[in-house]
Design an enzyme around this catalytic site. Structure first.
Site, PDB file in Angstrom:
ATOM      1  N   GLU A  50     -40.808 -50.328  13.981  1.00 21.04           N
ATOM      2  CA  GLU A  50     -39.589 -50.957  14.497  1.00 21.04           C
ATOM      3  C   GLU A  50     -39.502 -52.387  14.007  1.00 21.04           C
ATOM      4  O   GLU A  50     -40.474 -53.130  14.068  1.00 21.04           O
ATOM      5  CB  GLU A  50     -39.568 -51.004  16.037  1.00 21.04           C
ATOM      6  N   GLU A  80     -26.477 -49.667  21.833  1.00 19.69           N
ATOM      7  CA  GLU A  80     -26.717 -48.758  22.957  1.00 19.69           C
ATOM      8  C   GLU A  80     -26.314 -49.441  24.262  1.00 19.69           C
ATOM      9  O   GLU A  80     -27.000 -50.337  24.735  1.00 19.69           O
ATOM     10  CB  GLU A  80     -28.186 -48.331  22.979  1.00 19.69           C
TER      11      GLU A  80
END
Length: 482
Positions: A275, A329
């Site tokens: 990530e 999100e």
């Protein structure tokens, strides 16, 4: 999607480490021998407005993205990815670690239900066992045994070509400056890190690391050069220990991990950046968050990966990276930045334009949008996409995931998670209504509040989500803070 927000500061701002844990990425081990690095994307789904998985697969393909990392083994997503040519990383969530570690039959059943059922039509290449497990000390002891049991299951069902790993946060480091002096926290080395590294070595796998230069810059913008954080031209920082010069904070962070691995004699184990990313929007105090900086960070990182070699300490090892994240999100908790790491809006428009492939890079072109036109940086779509909820938040059960997931999450919260579940025992104030959804909601919220409402602590493998209005089940009052 399981995320933890943690930070660890060192005595030198150029390598102060701040980690957002949410989960990140893996690549085929054979690919490490290639000259250029590889780019993938994390596909998180902590939102209620995302495209259907079949449309997401088309979006990935139309943009030349052929590697994706998931945070679970969602059936609809894995089915949509079948026969797509996209390499997939799946995850076994933290709440299943203890069961997987202590029960080989449980591991067998999990592999059959979540891997065998989809492979090889869906190109599952790696299973991430847990995510940033060290953030929850109660689960740490189960990590390596769980990895070993899953590996035994893969061998049993002739699936041993699938690799296993586990993403770690940079907070696992005790020292990080200079990079050459990188070391792991002493309480992690013997109990879990060395056994995990040995497992990775023996199985031909690699370590996953989540790295976020954004947090270091945002907290120390008076000491860290923005250009140093964004892969732009800058004077660089010389490592006083080995004389190597660093021109990017990202590489300095990675080399601190490499040095720490060398210190415990596992420097032969490869590393994938599972990530990394930069938010396109943030709160007023989140210095550096913004669309232009996000485009610079991700765009320059992609160019670095696709055209460059490794880090100063490991120049022969290409950088292999999964970007965080595919979409903004809207149900993620925490500051505004948490909702705005996406490369795409939920309407499939790009938040900003970056190249995803070597061909685009060579031709200097932007990536075609899904409709075939050139994608420019669009205005944010209508809707509540950018602002965090103001005030209090609670965590409640998602009844749509089914009883099995709700029960697993409830068991974890009341067990290893350490939630206060006494109010939902028979005869207690919150026992009624005596339903799985009501009891799970109370337990999930208890854990969420206990964890100071940290990012990603309301997830439970997709069985929970955050709400901004106080939940009401019977006469039960849900606490807001412990």
């Amino acid at each position: 999607m399981l995320c933890f927000s943690e930070k660890q500061s060192t005595n030198m701002a150029s390598l102060t480490i701040f980690t957002l844990s949410c989960l990140f990425s893996v690549l085929p081990f054979s690919k490490f021998t290639e000259a250029a690095g590889l780019i993938g994307v994390n596909y998180g789904r902590v939102a209620n407005d995302l495209p259907q998985p079949a449309k997401v697969v088309e979006l990935l393909k139309s943009n030349g993205i052929n590697r994706v990392k998931l945070y679970d083994t969602d059936s609809e997503v894995l089915t949509a990815l079948a026969n797509s040519g996209i390499s997939v990383v799946v995850a076994l969530p933290n709440e299943l670690l203890s069961s997987t570690a202590t029960d080989q039959t449980f591991a067998d059943n999990w592999v059959q239900a979540n891997i065998s059922k989809y492979y090889p039509s869906t190109m599952i290449e790696v299973i991430a066992v847990g995510n940033e497990v060290f953030a929850d000390s109660k689960s740490t002891q189960f990590l390596v045994p769980a990895m070993k049991n899953v590996y035994s299951s893969l061998e049993k069902y002739n699936l041993s070509s699938i690799k296993l790993s586990s993403p770690i946060a940079l907070s696992a480091l005790q020292n990080s400056y200079p990079s050459s002096a990188g070391s792991f926290k002493s309480d992690l080395i013997e109990p879990v890190l060395k056994p995990m590294f040995e497992f990775l070595r023996q199985t031909g796998s690699y370590l996953m690391v989540n790295a976020y230069p954004f947090f270091a810059y945002s907290a120390n913008s008076d000491k860290i050069s923005l250009d140093y954080a964004l892969f732009k031209e800058n004077p660089g920082v010389v490592d006083s220990g080995n004389g190597l010069k660093y021109t990017t904070l990202f590489e300095a962070q990675l080399d601190a991990v490499f040095a720490a691995m060398k210190a415990v004699q596992y420097d032969d184990v490869k590393v994938v950046v599972s990530e990394t990313g930069w938010p396109s929007k943030g709160d007023e105090n989140e210095i550096g968050a913004g669309q232009e900086n996000a485009a610079s960070y991700n765009g320059n990182l992609i160019r670095r990966v696709l055209t460059g070699s490794g880090t100063p300490l490991r120049p022969q090892d290409p950088l292999n990276v999964y970007l965080f994240a595919l979409f903004n999100e809207n149900q993620k908790t925490g500051p505004t930045s948490e909702k705005n790491y996406g490369l795409f809006y939920p309407n499939e428009e790009k938040v900003y334009s970056v190249p995803f492939t070597q061909e685009e890079l060579e031709n200097g072109q932007s990536t075609p949008a899904a409709n075939g036109s050139k994608s420019q940086v669009p205005a944010p779509p209508a809707g509540d996409m950018s602002k965090s909820s103001v005030g209090q938040t609670w965590c409640v059960a998602n009844s749509q995931v089914g009883e099995k997931k709700l029960q697993a999450g409830l068991d974890y919260a009341c067990g290893e998670g350490g939630a206060d579940c006494s109010p939902i025992q028979s005869g207690s104030d919150c026992y009624q209504p005596n339903t799985l959804e009501a009891h799970a909601s109370y337990a999930f919220n208890s854990y969420y509040q206990k964890m100071a409402r940290g990012a990603g602590t309301c997830d439970f493998g997709g069985a929970a989500f955050v709400v901004a209005q106080a939940p009401k089940y019977g006469n039960c009052d849900f606490p807001t803070r412990y």
